[in-house]
Design a protein around this motif. Structure first.
Motif, PDB file in Angstrom:
ATOM      1  N   SER A  15      -3.454   7.644  -1.814  1.00  0.00           N
ATOM      2  CA  SER A  15      -2.951   6.303  -1.529  1.00  0.00           C
ATOM      3  C   SER A  15      -3.403   5.347  -2.632  1.00  0.00           C
ATOM      4  O   SER A  15      -4.399   5.592  -3.321  1.00  0.00           O
ATOM      5  CB  SER A  15      -3.434   5.796  -0.165  1.00  0.00           C
ATOM      6  N   LYS A  16      -2.633   4.278  -2.785  1.00  0.00           N
ATOM      7  CA  LYS A  16      -2.962   3.264  -3.787  1.00  0.00           C
ATOM      8  C   LYS A  16      -2.504   1.908  -3.284  1.00  0.00           C
ATOM      9  O   LYS A  16      -1.407   1.783  -2.721  1.00  0.00           O
ATOM     10  CB  LYS A  16      -2.253   3.562  -5.118  1.00  0.00           C
ATOM     11  N   SER A  17      -3.323   0.906  -3.498  1.00  0.00           N
ATOM     12  CA  SER A  17      -2.956  -0.469  -3.170  1.00  0.00           C
ATOM     13  C   SER A  17      -2.476  -1.171  -4.441  1.00  0.00           C
ATOM     14  O   SER A  17      -3.222  -1.268  -5.423  1.00  0.00           O
ATOM     15  CB  SER A  17      -4.151  -1.224  -2.577  1.00  0.00           C
TER      16      SER A  17
ATOM     17  N   TYR B  44       1.496   5.455   0.020  1.00  0.00           N
ATOM     18  CA  TYR B  44       0.963   6.712   0.546  1.00  0.00           C
ATOM     19  C   TYR B  44       1.893   7.848   0.114  1.00  0.00           C
ATOM     20  O   TYR B  44       3.128   7.737   0.229  1.00  0.00           O
ATOM     21  CB  TYR B  44       0.898   6.660   2.076  1.00  0.00           C
TER      22      TYR B  44
ATOM     23  N   THR C  59      -4.878   2.613   4.075  1.00  0.00           N
ATOM     24  CA  THR C  59      -5.727   3.299   3.101  1.00  0.00           C
ATOM     25  C   THR C  59      -6.095   4.683   3.615  1.00  0.00           C
ATOM     26  O   THR C  59      -5.792   5.050   4.765  1.00  0.00           O
ATOM     27  CB  THR C  59      -6.995   2.483   2.812  1.00  0.00           C
TER      28      THR C  59
ATOM     29  N   ASN D  52       0.849  -1.190   0.000  1.00  0.00           N
ATOM     30  CA  ASN D  52       0.000   0.000   0.000  1.00  0.00           C
ATOM     31  C   ASN D  52       0.885   1.241   0.000  1.00  0.00           C
ATOM     32  O   ASN D  52       1.761   1.387   0.859  1.00  0.00           O
ATOM     33  CB  ASN D  52      -0.900   0.022   1.230  1.00  0.00           C
TER      34      ASN D  52
ATOM     35  N   PHE E  82      -3.262   6.012   8.117  1.00  0.00           N
ATOM     36  CA  PHE E  82      -2.819   5.192   6.992  1.00  0.00           C
ATOM     37  C   PHE E  82      -1.890   4.080   7.474  1.00  0.00           C
ATOM     38  O   PHE E  82      -1.981   2.932   7.008  1.00  0.00           O
ATOM     39  CB  PHE E  82      -2.097   6.028   5.932  1.00  0.00           C
TER      40      PHE E  82
ATOM     41  N   ARG F 278      -7.223   6.620  -3.632  1.00  0.00           N
ATOM     42  CA  ARG F 278      -7.907   7.128  -2.448  1.00  0.00           C
ATOM     43  C   ARG F 278      -7.293   8.485  -2.102  1.00  0.00           C
ATOM     44  O   ARG F 278      -6.128   8.757  -2.431  1.00  0.00           O
ATOM     45  CB  ARG F 278      -7.741   6.163  -1.281  1.00  0.00           C
TER      46      ARG F 278
ATOM     47  N   THR G  74      -4.173   1.399   8.794  1.00  0.00           N
ATOM     48  CA  THR G  74      -5.191   0.793   7.938  1.00  0.00           C
ATOM     49  C   THR G  74      -4.719   0.503   6.512  1.00  0.00           C
ATOM     50  O   THR G  74      -5.352  -0.282   5.799  1.00  0.00           O
ATOM     51  CB  THR G  74      -6.423   1.713   7.843  1.00  0.00           C
TER      52      THR G  74
END
Length: 831
Positions: free
Chosen positions: A269-271, A163, A247, A161, A242, A229, A245
């Motif tokens: 943010s990106k997964s 950020y 995210t 993930n 973040f 996100r 979590t």
């Protein structure tokens, strides 16, 4: 919460060999200028900085699902996490593989370990933060866009993930400034894809003003794809959430406030879903592109011929709205990256020819710094490139700052040099400057080019007249070539040969942008064939009275310069400066060939004769009594100087006079093109002198080359005998016209300095050659004068490719000579 240090720094496999103290990240103009400070340490060691050294809020971190670890990558987001006393995560530092860079890109690469229980059987994820501020010599349109890219590349077989956040320090130099923000959503055409853009600005903008050299007007646009996100909120809340979590909340805190008041940050943010059905031996790759733009309109105010004018950005002539600009820029990433890669690759090929491998890194490190001092303005009919004298005093369009930088522009795109000179010429042609010599600058402080109607700008009359005349002829010469191999820039001959004869329009307009190989927005050709002759004539004719006016001043005052400053004003004024006199004499010589451009035979002969008389006297006045080196000043016996103005003698092809290659670019082209009926007269060059040919006698080159080798210090060639400090731009000017062995010595000593200097700001051009290689007092940083590092590259292409061949007399066997031929007897000069 627990702190873990996994691996401080992993083994390095870098393409870049040098380890400078600072690296460019987002560097586009004087106000969009973010750097990685303390770059010899991992990027999470310090916050990124503005070129002044002021911290900038810019952080990147990642988490791994199934792990309690959060990995800071850039900036210090861990500072916010430290306050989260109830957190159930570990602040863990990744393996930092290292940094690599070229002319447009800086890559920071990390290794993120797999979580338990995968760690024993699964390779780490390789993650690269790639910062692209593209140098695009074939596309002025793209170069004019005040925006850069950050791309995050991942490769691996487990999920991570990402950020990223920015804060308000990008839009004001005052931490107390009140800021406002918003999130814009943009659809891309008819597709279901779109963009998200954070928009941040001061609540009350202060038009055309600065605080701590940062702009107090303009809007920052931070853009990513719409599937990211997002969240705006307090740093101490958003970052820890973040970390817990993985995210963001797609929420916006609309409580507008000060930059550091419950510090508001603007995050995406990106997964990355890398855990696919592929076997572990087949890692998945993915990436995401962000763009960062600082949009200002106007970009400056300028005392043009029509009066004091608010100047629009050049990009506004091609894009009807900021949205159109940002959409184009974001979608243009692949093209911009390709054009920039082409430039970097060619630059590396050419730089390797210097004889010093480290030279490749030095010029690559320089390119973004030069363009980072500029802003494109005007219109396609009359383009302008504004320049800030960064860090030394902030002057606007300083001629003796453009001069050391001009090798970069000649090599990269000579039209940008024309755009730099244009506002100075227009202003002085309009009668707003009262002195007979060339002005020092267009205004005391960027972005306000209000001129000097009282004529009380910094007093460097011989310096500035010589500078602009030398650059003027260099620009004319860059237009005159008959084959692509003879062009002064690799990219000059690309595009059409169209020419607008209208005398009211610019000789170098951008009205005819082209699409080639499916790429939109490319420049037409720069000069070449009959087009180059016509462009040169049109450009010179429009301002010819100024060129004559400046030359008349040099005729009166350059041979024995009175008490005045040279460009090295930090060293103080001095009379009878040998190097300054040489610049003035070369300026007169340049005017003889500028006159030839418009077929003015009388002026050509007049200026030629004066320059030849003066250079003969100069060799008597300026050389030590034993003939071993040039003196700092005619009357200062026992002194010496780096004779960096000798570079112009070679660049302008004067060193070929009296040799088998003694033909000026104008004469060379005239043999192919008779359309303008340029004169065939034979008085351009003196008779061949086999013992000491050249306008500046070749023996001067030989003695200086030997002298530089003798006085070289640990970190470079001192400027002169007064101090041990040096100027890197002048080192490269000097090195370009020395023997191969002396040149390598100088380049290697500068490379050693880059690796070891104690300075902690973007590439300084003024430093001590001994001790720690630190500041000598004045703190120069991020200045565009480092364009002088391109001096050798420019010579490789000068004179139709014959400039370096004409220095063949500087062979290795000349290294051991001590100037056996006495050039001058050290005449007693009347003071």
């Amino acid at each position: 919460m627990r702190w873990l240090v996994l691996v401080a720094v992993a083994g390095s496999t870098l393409a870049s060999k040098l380890t400078p103290p600072v690296l460019p990240l987002i560097v586009r103009n004087p106000y969009l200028s973010t750097w990685l400070g303390d770059a010899r340490q991992p990027p999470w060691h310090e916050w990124p900085m503005f070129w002044t050294g002021e911290q900038i809020g810019f952080s990147v971190m990642v988490t791994v699902p199934g792990s309690d670890n959060v990995y800071p990558l850039l900036g210090r987001p861990q500072d916010s996490l430290s306050f989260d006393t109830h957190a159930e995560y570990n602040i863990t530092f990744p393996a930092y593989i290292g940094a690599q860079f070229d002319a447009s890109t800086t890559n920071l690469t990390y290794s993120i370990p797999a979580p338990q229980p995968l760690s024993k059987s699964t390779k780490p994820v390789e993650l690269t933060l790639s910062f692209l501020s593209p140098i695009t010599p074939t596309s002025t349109l793209r170069q004019s866009i005040p925006a850069s890219y950050m791309t995050v590349h991942v490769k691996g077989s487990f999920d991570v993930n990402l950020y990223v956040d920015l804060n308000g320090q990008w839009v004001s130099g005052n931490r107390g400034s009140q800021i406002v923000w918003d999130l814009a959503h943009q659809q891309l055409g008819k597709s279901d894809k779109g963009l998200k853009t954070w928009q941040i600005r001061r609540e009350t903008e202060l038009l055309l003003s600065e605080e701590r050299d940062q702009a107090e007007w303009g809007t920052l646009h931070f853009t990513g794809p719409s599937d990211l996100r997002h969240e705006a909120g307090t740093s101490g809340i958003v970052r820890p959430r973040f970390a817990r979590t993985g995210t963001l909340q797609n929420a916006i805190d609309n409580d507008y406030r000060g930059i550091m008041e419950d510090e508001p940050i603007f995050a995406f943010s990106k997964s990355f879903l890398l855990n696919t059905s592929l076997p572990p031996a087949m890692p998945t790759t993915d990436s995401v592109v962000f763009s960062i733009a600082l949009i200002q309109n106007p970009v400056a105010q300028y005392a043009s011929a029509r009066g004091l004018t608010f100047m629009r950005p050049l990009w506004a002539s091609w894009f009807s709205s900021v949205k159109d600009l940002l959409d184009f820029h974001y979608l243009d990433y692949d093209t911009a990256s390709s054009l920039a890669t082409n430039y970097s690759a060619q630059l590396a090929i050419d730089a390797y020819k210097s004889g010093s491998d480290d030279y490749v890194d030095i010029v690559a490190l320089t390119a973004r710094q030069v363009m980072g001092a500029t802003v494109f303005s005007g219109t396609p009919d009359d383009p302008i490139l504004f320049l800030k004298e960064i860090s030394s005093n902030g002057n606007f369009q300083t001629i003796d700052v453009i001069f050391p930088s001009f090798p970069f522009f000649l090599y990269t795109n000579p039209r940008w040099l024309a755009y730099l000179l244009e506002p100075l010429i227009e202003h002085m042609l309009s009668g707003q400057y009262p002195n007979k010599y060339a002005m020092h600058d267009l205004g005391y402080h960027f972005p306000n080019a209000t001129g000097h109607a009282d004529g009380r700008d910094e007093y460097m009359p011989v310096e500035e007249c010589g500078n602009i005349l030398i650059m003027g002829l260099a620009l004319v010469n860059s237009l005159i070539y008959d084959t692509s191999a003879a062009a002064g820039s690799v990219w000059s001959d690309l595009g059409s040969q169209s020419f607008d004869p209208n005398p009211a329009t610019s000789a170098f307009s951008l009205k005819n942008l082209e699409t080639r190989d499916g790429v939109f927005g490319l420049d037409d050709s720069w000069g070449g064939s009959t087009k180059g002759l016509k462009q040169a004539k049109k450009w010179v004719t429009k301002s010819y009275r100024l060129w004559k006016q400046w030359t008349s001043y040099l005729i009166e005052f350059s041979l024995r310069p009175h008490f005045q400053l040279s460009t090295d004003d930090f060293a103080g004024p001095l009379q009878l400066q040998t190097n300054l006199a040489l610049k003035g004499i070369l300026g007169i010589k340049a005017m003889s060939q500028i006159s030839e451009t418009i077929e003015n035979e009388e002026d050509t002969k007049y200026y030629k004769n004066i320059s030849e008389t003066y250079i003969s006297k100069w060799t008597e006045y300026g050389i030590s009594r034993d003939g071993s080196h040039a003196k700092l000043a005619y009357h200062w016996y026992g002194s010496w100087t780096t004779l960096y103005n000798l570079y112009a003698d070679t660049l302008l092809c004067f060193h070929l006079e009296g040799t088998s290659s003694s033909t000026s670019p104008l004469e060379t082209n005239n043999q192919q093109q008779k359309a303008l009926h340029l004169s065939n007269k034979k008085h351009h060059h003196p008779p061949s002198n086999d013992k000491n040919p050249g306008f500046v006698p070749h023996n001067i080159y030989k003695i200086q080359s030997t002298w530089y080798s003798a006085v070289l210090q640990t970190y470079g060639l001192p400027l002169d005998s007064r101090h041990l400090y040096t100027k890197s731009d002048w080192e490269f000017f000097a090195a370009a016209v020395t023997s191969p062995s002396t040149r390598s010595q100088i380049l290697n000593s500068v490379a050693k300095w880059v690796n070891e200097t104690s300075t902690d700001r973007p590439f300084t051009d003024l430093y001590e050659t001994e001790g720690t290689g630190g500041w000598p007092g004045a703190h120069f940083m991020a200045r565009p004068v480092t364009g002088g590092h391109f001096a050798f590259l420019t010579l490789e292409k000068a004179c139709g490719g014959r400039a370096m061949e004409g220095l063949g007399f500087l062979d290795e066997h000349d290294e051991g000579k001590k100037g056996n031929e006495v050039v001058g007897e050290g005449e007693n000069v009347e003071l």
